[in-house]
Design a protein around this motif. Structure first.
Motif, PDB file in Angstrom:
ATOM      1  N   THR A 106      27.923  46.350  41.173  1.00  0.00           N
ATOM      2  CA  THR A 106      27.761  47.197  42.357  1.00  0.00           C
ATOM      3  C   THR A 106      27.779  46.390  43.652  1.00  0.00           C
ATOM      4  OG1 THR A 106      25.345  47.100  42.127  1.00  0.00           O
ATOM      5  CG2 THR A 106      26.463  48.967  41.089  1.00  0.00           C
ATOM      6  N   ARG A 107      27.302  45.154  43.630  1.00  0.00           N
ATOM      7  CA  ARG A 107      27.281  44.328  44.844  1.00  0.00           C
ATOM      8  C   ARG A 107      28.695  44.084  45.377  1.00  0.00           C
ATOM      9  NH1 ARG A 107      24.149  38.721  45.260  1.00  0.00           N
ATOM     10  NH2 ARG A 107      22.558  40.052  46.133  1.00  0.00           N
ATOM     11  N   VAL A 108      29.657  43.931  44.486  1.00  0.00           N
ATOM     12  CA  VAL A 108      31.034  43.643  44.881  1.00  0.00           C
ATOM     13  C   VAL A 108      31.950  44.849  44.698  1.00  0.00           C
ATOM     14  CG1 VAL A 108      30.850  41.157  44.513  1.00  0.00           C
ATOM     15  CG2 VAL A 108      31.526  42.637  42.608  1.00  0.00           C
ATOM     16  N   ALA A 109      31.365  45.981  44.313  1.00  0.00           N
ATOM     17  CA  ALA A 109      32.109  47.233  44.116  1.00  0.00           C
ATOM     18  C   ALA A 109      33.339  47.034  43.242  1.00  0.00           C
ATOM     19  CB  ALA A 109      32.486  47.852  45.463  1.00  0.00           C
ATOM     20  N   ALA A 110      33.128  46.368  42.095  1.00  0.00           N
ATOM     21  CA  ALA A 110      34.252  46.117  41.192  1.00  0.00           C
ATOM     22  C   ALA A 110      33.841  46.372  39.748  1.00  0.00           C
ATOM     23  CB  ALA A 110      34.735  44.675  41.340  1.00  0.00           C
ATOM     24  N   SER A 111      34.715  47.042  39.018  1.00  0.00           N
ATOM     25  CA  SER A 111      34.503  47.237  37.586  1.00  0.00           C
ATOM     26  C   SER A 111      34.836  45.936  36.861  1.00  0.00           C
ATOM     27  CB  SER A 111      35.416  48.354  37.077  1.00  0.00           C
ATOM     28  OG  SER A 111      36.776  47.926  37.164  1.00  0.00           O
ATOM     29  N   ASP A 112      34.471  45.870  35.600  1.00  0.00           N
ATOM     30  CA  ASP A 112      34.822  44.692  34.808  1.00  0.00           C
ATOM     31  C   ASP A 112      36.337  44.534  34.724  1.00  0.00           C
ATOM     32  OD1 ASP A 112      32.364  43.335  33.424  1.00  0.00           O
ATOM     33  OD2 ASP A 112      31.944  45.479  33.410  1.00  0.00           O
ATOM     34  N   GLU A 113      37.048  45.650  34.563  1.00  0.00           N
ATOM     35  CA  GLU A 113      38.510  45.595  34.453  1.00  0.00           C
ATOM     36  C   GLU A 113      39.143  45.078  35.743  1.00  0.00           C
ATOM     37  OE1 GLU A 113      36.681  48.410  33.812  1.00  0.00           O
ATOM     38  OE2 GLU A 113      36.672  48.208  31.635  1.00  0.00           O
ATOM     39  N   ALA A 114      38.681  45.597  36.888  1.00  0.00           N
ATOM     40  CA  ALA A 114      39.224  45.156  38.174  1.00  0.00           C
ATOM     41  C   ALA A 114      38.902  43.681  38.428  1.00  0.00           C
ATOM     42  CB  ALA A 114      38.682  46.025  39.307  1.00  0.00           C
ATOM     43  N   ALA A 115      37.674  43.278  38.099  1.00  0.00           N
ATOM     44  CA  ALA A 115      37.280  41.880  38.304  1.00  0.00           C
ATOM     45  C   ALA A 115      38.064  40.951  37.375  1.00  0.00           C
ATOM     46  CB  ALA A 115      35.778  41.720  38.081  1.00  0.00           C
ATOM     47  N   LEU A 116      38.325  41.398  36.160  1.00  0.00           N
ATOM     48  CA  LEU A 116      39.111  40.581  35.232  1.00  0.00           C
ATOM     49  C   LEU A 116      40.539  40.407  35.735  1.00  0.00           C
ATOM     50  CD1 LEU A 116      39.300  39.011  32.620  1.00  0.00           C
ATOM     51  CD2 LEU A 116      39.722  41.166  31.419  1.00  0.00           C
ATOM     52  N   GLU A 117      41.112  41.469  36.282  1.00  0.00           N
ATOM     53  CA  GLU A 117      42.465  41.373  36.840  1.00  0.00           C
ATOM     54  C   GLU A 117      42.479  40.424  38.041  1.00  0.00           C
ATOM     55  OE1 GLU A 117      46.171  41.553  36.371  1.00  0.00           O
ATOM     56  OE2 GLU A 117      44.867  42.622  34.999  1.00  0.00           O
ATOM     57  N   LYS A 118      41.464  40.517  38.881  1.00  0.00           N
ATOM     58  CA  LYS A 118      41.356  39.605  40.030  1.00  0.00           C
ATOM     59  C   LYS A 118      41.186  38.165  39.548  1.00  0.00           C
ATOM     60  CE  LYS A 118      38.757  38.782  44.257  1.00  0.00           C
ATOM     61  NZ  LYS A 118      37.604  39.140  45.075  1.00  0.00           N
ATOM     62  N   LEU A 119      40.379  37.970  38.506  1.00  0.00           N
ATOM     63  CA  LEU A 119      40.162  36.641  37.932  1.00  0.00           C
ATOM     64  C   LEU A 119      41.482  36.048  37.442  1.00  0.00           C
ATOM     65  CD1 LEU A 119      38.085  34.488  36.996  1.00  0.00           C
ATOM     66  CD2 LEU A 119      37.943  35.773  34.853  1.00  0.00           C
ATOM     67  N   ARG A 120      42.261  36.836  36.750  1.00  0.00           N
ATOM     68  CA  ARG A 120      43.577  36.347  36.277  1.00  0.00           C
ATOM     69  C   ARG A 120      44.453  35.917  37.443  1.00  0.00           C
ATOM     70  NH1 ARG A 120      43.435  41.081  32.227  1.00  0.00           N
ATOM     71  NH2 ARG A 120      42.770  40.031  30.330  1.00  0.00           N
ATOM     72  N   GLY A 121      44.443  36.722  38.514  1.00  0.00           N
ATOM     73  CA  GLY A 121      45.217  36.373  39.709  1.00  0.00           C
ATOM     74  C   GLY A 121      44.735  35.085  40.349  1.00  0.00           C
ATOM     75  N   GLU A 122      43.423  34.914  40.426  1.00  0.00           N
ATOM     76  CA  GLU A 122      42.853  33.699  41.008  1.00  0.00           C
ATOM     77  C   GLU A 122      43.270  32.459  40.207  1.00  0.00           C
ATOM     78  OE1 GLU A 122      38.698  35.726  42.657  1.00  0.00           O
ATOM     79  OE2 GLU A 122      38.722  34.693  40.730  1.00  0.00           O
ATOM     80  N   LEU A 123      43.247  32.590  38.900  1.00  0.00           N
ATOM     81  CA  LEU A 123      43.618  31.455  38.061  1.00  0.00           C
ATOM     82  C   LEU A 123      45.105  31.138  38.174  1.00  0.00           C
ATOM     83  CD1 LEU A 123      41.435  32.297  34.954  1.00  0.00           C
ATOM     84  CD2 LEU A 123      41.089  30.409  36.555  1.00  0.00           C
ATOM     85  N   ARG A 124      45.949  32.173  38.248  1.00  0.00           N
ATOM     86  CA  ARG A 124      47.403  31.953  38.418  1.00  0.00           C
ATOM     87  C   ARG A 124      47.688  31.266  39.753  1.00  0.00           C
ATOM     88  NH1 ARG A 124      47.936  37.080  35.903  1.00  0.00           N
ATOM     89  NH2 ARG A 124      47.890  38.086  37.918  1.00  0.00           N
ATOM     90  N   ALA A 125      46.949  31.677  40.783  1.00  0.00           N
ATOM     91  CA  ALA A 125      47.176  31.137  42.127  1.00  0.00           C
ATOM     92  C   ALA A 125      46.499  29.781  42.336  1.00  0.00           C
ATOM     93  CB  ALA A 125      46.665  32.136  43.167  1.00  0.00           C
ATOM     94  N   GLY A 126      45.661  29.380  41.383  1.00  0.00           N
ATOM     95  CA  GLY A 126      44.957  28.096  41.514  1.00  0.00           C
ATOM     96  C   GLY A 126      43.827  28.131  42.509  1.00  0.00           C
ATOM     97  N   GLY A 127      43.296  29.329  42.806  1.00  0.00           N
ATOM     98  CA  GLY A 127      42.228  29.452  43.791  1.00  0.00           C
ATOM     99  C   GLY A 127      40.848  29.109  43.280  1.00  0.00           C
ATOM    100  N   ALA A 128      40.662  29.056  41.964  1.00  0.00           N
ATOM    101  CA  ALA A 128      39.348  28.729  41.406  1.00  0.00           C
ATOM    102  C   ALA A 128      39.113  27.232  41.497  1.00  0.00           C
ATOM    103  CB  ALA A 128      39.288  29.192  39.950  1.00  0.00           C
ATOM    104  N   ARG A 129      37.848  26.844  41.704  1.00  0.00           N
ATOM    105  CA  ARG A 129      37.502  25.415  41.811  1.00  0.00           C
ATOM    106  C   ARG A 129      36.465  25.057  40.781  1.00  0.00           C
ATOM    107  NH1 ARG A 129      37.535  24.141  48.070  1.00  0.00           N
ATOM    108  NH2 ARG A 129      38.500  26.014  48.765  1.00  0.00           N
TER     109      ARG A 129
END
Length: 142
Positions: A119-142
């Motif tokens: 609720t803090r980030v207004a994201a479902s698990d599915e939406a957050a997982l999709e965002k996570l995949r994008g972050e990893l593809r883009a190399g944005g995670a540290r």
């Protein structure tokens, strides 16, 4: 993996850790990783690692064996991992590969700029997982 010592006079197995980005990759790849949030329900609903299962510490003894049954490996966490540390110790009785997040808890996950759900980030698990995949593809995670 890093091994953490314990202050207990009773010998216990060492606590193994996993890097947050390594865990994120395993989740994004669909590996059979079980991520267990051992915080209270309100904390879990507010913000969590995408796909995490909620099981407070007080329920791990009872629910642990069924939770870990099909997992390749297990990661327990809380906010900064005081409770996560205890969760790892409890779950290690039921599964041979149990880890704590290196750098500790969901705070480390967020420091690595990895997507969260709740609720803090207004994201479902599915939406957050999709965002996570994008972050990893883009190399944005540290």
């Amino acid at each position: 993996p890093v091994v953490l010592a314990t202050n207990s006079s009773k010998p216990s197995p060492p606590i193994r850790t996993i890097d947050a980005v390594e865990l994120a990759r395993a989740i994004a790849e669909g590996r059979r990783v079980l991520v267990v949030d051992v915080r209270e329900r309100a904390e879990f609903l507010e913000e969590r690692i995408p796909g995490a299962v909620h099981c407070p510490l007080r329920e791990l003894d009872e629910r642990g064996p069924a939770l870990v049954r099909d997992a390749e490996f297990v990661v327990a966490y809380c906010l900064k991992d005081f409770r996560g540390f205890e969760g790892v110790r409890k779950l290690a009785r039921f599964h041979p590969s149990v880890f704590l997040i290196d750098g500790f808890g969901i705070n480390r996950w967020k420091t690595a700029r990895l997507a969260t759900a709740g609720t803090r980030v207004a994201a479902s698990d599915e939406a957050a997982l999709e965002k996570l995949r994008g972050e990893l593809r883009a190399g944005g995670a540290r």
